[in-house]
Design a protein around this motif. Structure first.
Motif, PDB file in Angstrom:
ATOM      1  N   THR A   1      69.437  65.477 -12.191  1.00 53.76           N
ATOM      2  CA  THR A   1      68.853  65.447 -13.522  1.00 53.76           C
ATOM      3  C   THR A   1      67.633  64.550 -13.430  1.00 53.76           C
ATOM      4  O   THR A   1      67.675  63.519 -12.769  1.00 53.76           O
ATOM      5  CB  THR A   1      69.863  64.866 -14.530  1.00 53.76           C
ATOM      6  N   LEU A   2      66.555  64.937 -14.081  1.00 49.09           N
ATOM      7  CA  LEU A   2      65.340  64.132 -14.079  1.00 49.09           C
ATOM      8  C   LEU A   2      65.013  63.756 -15.517  1.00 49.09           C
ATOM      9  O   LEU A   2      64.958  64.625 -16.392  1.00 49.09           O
ATOM     10  CB  LEU A   2      64.183  64.912 -13.455  1.00 49.09           C
ATOM     11  N   LYS A   3      64.836  62.447 -15.753  1.00 49.40           N
ATOM     12  CA  LYS A   3      64.600  61.946 -17.103  1.00 49.40           C
ATOM     13  C   LYS A   3      63.393  61.016 -17.122  1.00 49.40           C
ATOM     14  O   LYS A   3      63.049  60.407 -16.121  1.00 49.40           O
ATOM     15  CB  LYS A   3      65.807  61.145 -17.601  1.00 49.40           C
ATOM     16  N   THR A   4      62.793  60.894 -18.301  1.00 50.07           N
ATOM     17  CA  THR A   4      61.741  59.923 -18.556  1.00 50.07           C
ATOM     18  C   THR A   4      61.955  59.392 -19.966  1.00 50.07           C
ATOM     19  O   THR A   4      63.019  59.612 -20.551  1.00 50.07           O
ATOM     20  CB  THR A   4      60.332  60.542 -18.365  1.00 50.07           C
ATOM     21  N   THR A   5      60.981  58.683 -20.507  1.00 48.77           N
ATOM     22  CA  THR A   5      61.095  58.145 -21.857  1.00 48.77           C
ATOM     23  C   THR A   5      59.805  58.401 -22.643  1.00 48.77           C
ATOM     24  O   THR A   5      58.754  58.659 -22.052  1.00 48.77           O
ATOM     25  CB  THR A   5      61.347  56.625 -21.851  1.00 48.77           C
TER      26      THR A   5
ATOM     27  N   PRO B   1      63.357  76.915  -7.113  1.00 49.52           N
ATOM     28  CA  PRO B   1      63.864  75.597  -7.508  1.00 49.52           C
ATOM     29  C   PRO B   1      63.697  74.520  -6.429  1.00 49.52           C
ATOM     30  O   PRO B   1      63.389  73.372  -6.731  1.00 49.52           O
ATOM     31  CB  PRO B   1      65.348  75.854  -7.801  1.00 49.52           C
ATOM     32  N   TYR B   2      63.874  74.904  -5.184  1.00 49.26           N
ATOM     33  CA  TYR B   2      63.761  73.933  -4.085  1.00 49.26           C
ATOM     34  C   TYR B   2      62.394  73.254  -4.076  1.00 49.26           C
ATOM     35  O   TYR B   2      62.283  72.054  -3.838  1.00 49.26           O
ATOM     36  CB  TYR B   2      64.033  74.641  -2.749  1.00 49.26           C
ATOM     37  N   GLU B   3      61.333  74.005  -4.370  1.00 47.13           N
ATOM     38  CA  GLU B   3      60.000  73.416  -4.391  1.00 47.13           C
ATOM     39  C   GLU B   3      59.873  72.390  -5.521  1.00 47.13           C
ATOM     40  O   GLU B   3      59.246  71.338  -5.350  1.00 47.13           O
ATOM     41  CB  GLU B   3      58.922  74.487  -4.539  1.00 47.13           C
ATOM     42  N   ILE B   4      60.467  72.660  -6.660  1.00 48.67           N
ATOM     43  CA  ILE B   4      60.441  71.716  -7.780  1.00 48.67           C
ATOM     44  C   ILE B   4      61.187  70.437  -7.401  1.00 48.67           C
ATOM     45  O   ILE B   4      60.685  69.326  -7.572  1.00 48.67           O
ATOM     46  CB  ILE B   4      61.069  72.337  -9.057  1.00 48.67           C
ATOM     47  N   LEU B   5      62.379  70.590  -6.852  1.00 49.12           N
ATOM     48  CA  LEU B   5      63.196  69.432  -6.483  1.00 49.12           C
ATOM     49  C   LEU B   5      62.546  68.573  -5.401  1.00 49.12           C
ATOM     50  O   LEU B   5      62.572  67.347  -5.478  1.00 49.12           O
ATOM     51  CB  LEU B   5      64.584  69.889  -6.024  1.00 49.12           C
TER      52      LEU B   5
ATOM     53  N   GLY C   1      60.677  54.885 -26.628  1.00 51.16           N
ATOM     54  CA  GLY C   1      61.801  54.415 -25.829  1.00 51.16           C
ATOM     55  C   GLY C   1      62.924  55.423 -25.670  1.00 51.16           C
ATOM     56  O   GLY C   1      63.799  55.245 -24.831  1.00 51.16           O
ATOM     57  N   ASP C   2      62.914  56.499 -26.470  1.00 51.07           N
ATOM     58  CA  ASP C   2      63.958  57.520 -26.358  1.00 51.07           C
ATOM     59  C   ASP C   2      63.866  58.259 -25.021  1.00 51.07           C
ATOM     60  O   ASP C   2      62.784  58.447 -24.467  1.00 51.07           O
ATOM     61  CB  ASP C   2      63.850  58.552 -27.484  1.00 51.07           C
ATOM     62  N   THR C   3      64.999  58.704 -24.541  1.00 55.25           N
ATOM     63  CA  THR C   3      65.076  59.473 -23.302  1.00 55.25           C
ATOM     64  C   THR C   3      64.618  60.904 -23.529  1.00 55.25           C
ATOM     65  O   THR C   3      64.905  61.504 -24.566  1.00 55.25           O
ATOM     66  CB  THR C   3      66.529  59.483 -22.781  1.00 55.25           C
ATOM     67  N   VAL C   4      63.905  61.438 -22.536  1.00 57.58           N
ATOM     68  CA  VAL C   4      63.495  62.840 -22.530  1.00 57.58           C
ATOM     69  C   VAL C   4      63.920  63.417 -21.184  1.00 57.58           C
ATOM     70  O   VAL C   4      63.612  62.858 -20.131  1.00 57.58           O
ATOM     71  CB  VAL C   4      61.966  62.985 -22.712  1.00 57.58           C
ATOM     72  N   VAL C   5      64.633  64.536 -21.224  1.00 54.91           N
ATOM     73  CA  VAL C   5      65.119  65.182 -20.006  1.00 54.91           C
ATOM     74  C   VAL C   5      64.097  66.224 -19.549  1.00 54.91           C
ATOM     75  O   VAL C   5      63.711  67.106 -20.317  1.00 54.91           O
ATOM     76  CB  VAL C   5      66.492  65.843 -20.243  1.00 54.91           C
TER      77      VAL C   5
ATOM     78  N   ARG D   1      65.721  56.674  -8.075  1.00 56.64           N
ATOM     79  CA  ARG D   1      66.915  57.506  -7.929  1.00 56.64           C
ATOM     80  C   ARG D   1      68.154  56.680  -8.281  1.00 56.64           C
ATOM     81  O   ARG D   1      68.262  55.530  -7.879  1.00 56.64           O
ATOM     82  CB  ARG D   1      67.081  57.981  -6.475  1.00 56.64           C
ATOM     83  N   VAL D   2      69.072  57.307  -8.993  1.00 58.48           N
ATOM     84  CA  VAL D   2      70.371  56.707  -9.269  1.00 58.48           C
ATOM     85  C   VAL D   2      71.398  57.720  -8.783  1.00 58.48           C
ATOM     86  O   VAL D   2      71.458  58.837  -9.284  1.00 58.48           O
ATOM     87  CB  VAL D   2      70.564  56.433 -10.788  1.00 58.48           C
TER      88      VAL D   2
END
Length: 126
Positions: free
Chosen positions: A4-8, A109-113, A86-90, A122-123
């Protein structure tokens, strides 16, 4: 999903109708628009070909990405979304899949990842 990739939301701006958004002004607001700025751009693996073509997921639901994706940021339409700084955006997860993002880009998908650089924290979750 592998990841999962997230930002704020770093800041929120209100733009009047007729305001060009981002580089080249490829999007122009058609009404007063509440827009979030995300610290996530093509240097983070967010392909520029997604500009004006994808949506990201806020705590309150999906929101359209607007304007050209910049090196270190992008803009998100928050007019119909109750989001705050400050809210999370996926970016992608099991709901907003990497497969859908790859399809918009005309790739796999592999190219995106594998485009997510080392500068993204990373967590690892077991």
């Amino acid at each position: 999903p592998v990841m999962t990739l997230k930002t704020t939301v770093s800041t929120i701006k209100i733009y009047p109708a007729g305001t060009p958004v981002s580089y080249g002004g490829i999007y122009v607001t058609d009404k007063t628009t509440r827009m979030g700025v995300l610290p996530y751009g093509y240097a983070d693996g967010f392909f520029r070909c997604l500009s004006n073509k994808c949506q990201l997921i806020t705590n309150a639901g999906p929101a359209k990405q607007l304007g050209k994706i910049c090196m270190d940021m992008c803009m998100l339409d928050l007019d119909d979304v109750e989001a705050a700084e400050g809210d999370t955006v996926v970016i992608f997860d099991e709901e907003n899949t990497v497969e859908n993002i790859a399809k918009i880009c005309g790739t796999i998908p592999y190219e995106i990842l594998t485009s997510v650089p080392r500068r993204i924290e990373r967590v690892i979750v077991k």
